[in-house]
Design a protein around this motif. Structure first.
Motif, mmCIF file in Angstrom:
data_model
loop_
_atom_site.group_PDB
_atom_site.id
_atom_site.type_symbol
_atom_site.label_atom_id
_atom_site.label_comp_id
_atom_site.label_asym_id
_atom_site.label_seq_id
_atom_site.Cartn_x
_atom_site.Cartn_y
_atom_site.Cartn_z
ATOM 1 N N ARG A 183 0.808 -1.223 0.000
ATOM 2 C CA ARG A 183 0.000 0.000 0.000
ATOM 3 C C ARG A 183 0.836 1.265 0.000
ATOM 4 O O ARG A 183 0.303 2.359 -0.203
ATOM 5 N N LEU A 184 2.126 1.138 0.253
ATOM 6 C CA LEU A 184 2.972 2.314 0.459
ATOM 7 C C LEU A 184 3.962 2.550 -0.676
ATOM 8 O O LEU A 184 4.563 1.603 -1.197
ATOM 9 N N VAL A 185 4.137 3.815 -1.020
ATOM 10 C CA VAL A 185 5.267 4.243 -1.841
ATOM 11 C C VAL A 185 6.367 4.630 -0.856
ATOM 12 O O VAL A 185 6.206 5.558 -0.058
ATOM 13 N N VAL A 186 7.456 3.881 -0.872
ATOM 14 C CA VAL A 186 8.528 4.065 0.107
ATOM 15 C C VAL A 186 9.664 4.872 -0.513
ATOM 16 O O VAL A 186 10.318 4.433 -1.458
ATOM 17 N N ALA A 187 9.879 6.074 0.044
ATOM 18 C CA ALA A 187 10.970 6.948 -0.399
ATOM 19 C C ALA A 187 12.029 6.968 0.688
ATOM 20 O O ALA A 187 11.781 7.459 1.792
ATOM 21 N N GLU A 188 13.184 6.410 0.389
ATOM 22 C CA GLU A 188 14.315 6.361 1.322
ATOM 23 C C GLU A 188 15.386 7.338 0.863
ATOM 24 O O GLU A 188 15.334 7.864 -0.250
ATOM 25 N N LYS A 189 16.359 7.584 1.729
ATOM 26 C CA LYS A 189 17.441 8.494 1.346
ATOM 27 C C LYS A 189 18.682 8.211 2.176
ATOM 28 O O LYS A 189 18.611 7.606 3.246
ATOM 29 N N THR A 190 19.812 8.644 1.655
ATOM 30 C CA THR A 190 21.080 8.408 2.323
ATOM 31 C C THR A 190 21.940 9.666 2.315
ATOM 32 O O THR A 190 21.927 10.432 1.347
ATOM 33 N N LEU A 191 22.670 9.840 3.404
ATOM 34 C CA LEU A 191 23.661 10.921 3.497
ATOM 35 C C LEU A 191 25.020 10.479 2.976
ATOM 36 O O LEU A 191 25.950 11.291 2.907
ATOM 37 N N GLU A 192 25.141 9.204 2.645
ATOM 38 C CA GLU A 192 26.403 8.695 2.121
ATOM 39 C C GLU A 192 26.667 9.298 0.739
ATOM 40 O O GLU A 192 25.762 9.425 -0.084
ATOM 41 N N ARG A 193 27.915 9.643 0.488
ATOM 42 C CA ARG A 193 28.279 10.258 -0.791
ATOM 43 C C ARG A 193 29.227 9.376 -1.608
ATOM 44 O O ARG A 193 29.530 9.719 -2.753
ATOM 45 N N THR A 194 29.663 8.252 -1.033
ATOM 46 C CA THR A 194 30.590 7.374 -1.744
ATOM 47 C C THR A 194 29.881 6.111 -2.216
ATOM 48 O O THR A 194 28.827 5.730 -1.713
ATOM 49 N N TYR A 195 30.488 5.462 -3.186
ATOM 50 C CA TYR A 195 29.955 4.215 -3.735
ATOM 51 C C TYR A 195 29.776 3.160 -2.644
ATOM 52 O O TYR A 195 28.693 2.589 -2.489
ATOM 53 N N GLU A 196 30.836 2.917 -1.881
ATOM 54 C CA GLU A 196 30.780 1.882 -0.846
ATOM 55 C C GLU A 196 29.775 2.233 0.243
ATOM 56 O O GLU A 196 29.011 1.385 0.699
ATOM 57 N N GLY A 197 29.776 3.503 0.653
ATOM 58 C CA GLY A 197 28.879 3.914 1.719
ATOM 59 C C GLY A 197 27.417 3.796 1.330
ATOM 60 O O GLY A 197 26.574 3.348 2.117
ATOM 61 N N ALA A 198 27.103 4.195 0.111
ATOM 62 C CA ALA A 198 25.720 4.132 -0.350
ATOM 63 C C ALA A 198 25.237 2.692 -0.463
ATOM 64 O O ALA A 198 24.112 2.366 -0.051
ATOM 65 N N TRP A 199 26.074 1.804 -0.985
ATOM 66 C CA TRP A 199 25.697 0.400 -1.089
ATOM 67 C C TRP A 199 25.476 -0.195 0.297
ATOM 68 O O TRP A 199 24.490 -0.916 0.529
#
Length: 288
Positions: A70-86
Motif C-alpha cells: 500500500r505504500l510508496v517508500v521513499a528512502e534516502k542516504t547521506l552517504e556520498r561514496t559508492y561503498e557507503g551508499a551500497w
C-alpha cells in the motif's frame, strides 16, 4: 484524501506524506508507531524516511513490511561514496525486510562539492545506478534543503525522477536565490519530475524556547496550518507534502489535508502577507 501523480514515476500518492523524522525522534516509541498507523488509516500512502532519523527505520520497519503493497517508500542516504551508499541501502532493505524501495534519494545535498563527490568515479551515484539496474530501487531522487541553486545545478547534472525541497509561504516573505523554490518547480514541471514538498508549516528559525522537535518554529494553530498547507499544495507541480517533524502537529496537518482547497494566486499572495505580519521569515539564508 486527494491523490496526485508523482511526476514520471506515475505513482498516485496522497497529497500528504508520512515524514519519518517525527516518529523517529519522538520519545514514546509506541505513540510514534500509532501516529503512523493512524496516518495510513487516513489514506496516506507514501512515506519518506532515512537512517539518519534517529530510531525511524527500526521503529517503522515492521509497519513498512506490513503495508508494503500500500505504500510508496521513499528512502534516502547521506552517504556520498559508492561503498557507503551500497552499505546503507543493504542495511535499510534488511531492516525493512523488503526486496526493493520505490525511490532512493541523495539526502540533504548542500553544496556543489557534494554534488561533484556524488557523481565522481567512486561516488554514490554509481551505486544508485547499479541498484536500479538490479531492481533494488525503482526511481532516483534528490533532496535539497538549504539552497535552491544547488537543486537547479543537480537537475542540470542528472535526470532525476523526483526532487524534495522546501516549498513554503514563509520563504516568499523575502525571496532570495537560496530560498526561492519557483525556478526549481518550473524545471520539474518542464521535465515531469515528481515534487515532494517539505517545511510547509515553517514560520521561522526558533526565537526563544524550542517547543517542538522540528528544528524550525512551526505554525501551530489550525487556521495557520490550513493556510500553510493549502499554499504549499497549490504550487504546481507539487504532488505531496511530507508532514512536519513532530507527530503532535500531525492531527492538524491531516485535518488541513483532508479539507484541502486550492488557492488562487490572489489567495496565495494574501497568505504570504498574513504570515509576514505574523513574523514569518525564510529559513535560509541564515542571516535574514
Amino acid at each position: 484524501m486527494e491523490y496526485r501523480r508523482l511526476g514520471r514515476t506515475n505513482y498516485k500518492v496522497s497529497i500528504l506524506t508520512i515524514g519519518g523524522f517525527g516518529p523517529g525522534v519522538y520519545p514514546d516509541a509506541q505513540a510514534a508507531i500509532k501516529a503512523v498507523e493512524n496516518a495510513i488509516s487516513e489514506g496516506l500512502n507514501m512515506i519518506d524516511i532515512a537512517p539518519s532519523y534517529a530510531e525511524a527505520e527500526i521503529r517503522l520497519g515492521p509497519l513498512i513490511k506490513k503495508y508494503r503493497d500500500r505504500l510508496v517508500v521513499a528512502e534516502k542516504t547521506l552517504e556520498r561514496t559508492y561503498e557507503g551508499a551500497w552499505r546503507e541501502l543493504k542495511t535499510t532493505l534488511s531492516r525493512f525486510g523488503v526486496n526493493s524501495l520505490d525511490i532512493y534519494q541523495f539526502h540533504a545535498v548542500g553544496s556543489l562539492e557534494e554534488l561533484n563527490k556524488i557523481f565522481s568515479e567512486k561516488g554514490a551515484a554509481k551505486a544508485f545506478l547499479e541498484a536500479r539496474d538490479q531492481g533494488l530501487i525503482k526511481f532516483i531522487g534528490i533532496t535539497v534543503h538549504a539552497d535552491m541553486r544547488v537543486a537547479l545545478k543537480a537537475l542540470e547534472m542528472f535526470d532525476f525522477d523526483t526532487i524534495l525541497i522546501p516549498v513554503y509561504a514563509a520563504a516568499m516573505t523575502m525571496p532570495r536565490p537560496e530560498n526561492d523554490f519557483r525556478p526549481v518547480l518550473k524545471v520539474a514541471m518542464d521535465r515531469d519530475i515528481g515534487v515532494i514538498a517539505i517545511k510547509s508549516i515553517a514560520k521561522r528559525r526558533y526565537v526563544g524556547e524550542k517547543r517542538y522537535t522540528t528544528w524550525y518554529e512551526p505554525f501551530d494553530t489550525q487556521e495557520d496550518i490550513d493556510m500553510a498547507v493549502w499554499y504549499t499544495l497549490s504550487q504546481e507541480p507539487v504532488a505531496t507534502y511530507a508532514m512536519a517533524g513532530d507527530i503532535r502537529l500531525w492531527p492538524m496537518i491531516l485535518s488541513a489535508g483532508k479539507r484541502f482547497k486550492k488557492l488562487s494566486l490572489e489567495e496565495q499572495s494574501k497568505v504570504v502577507e498574513v504570515f509576514r505580519e505574523k513574523g514569518a521569515k525564510p529559513l535560509f539564508p541564515e542571516n535574514l
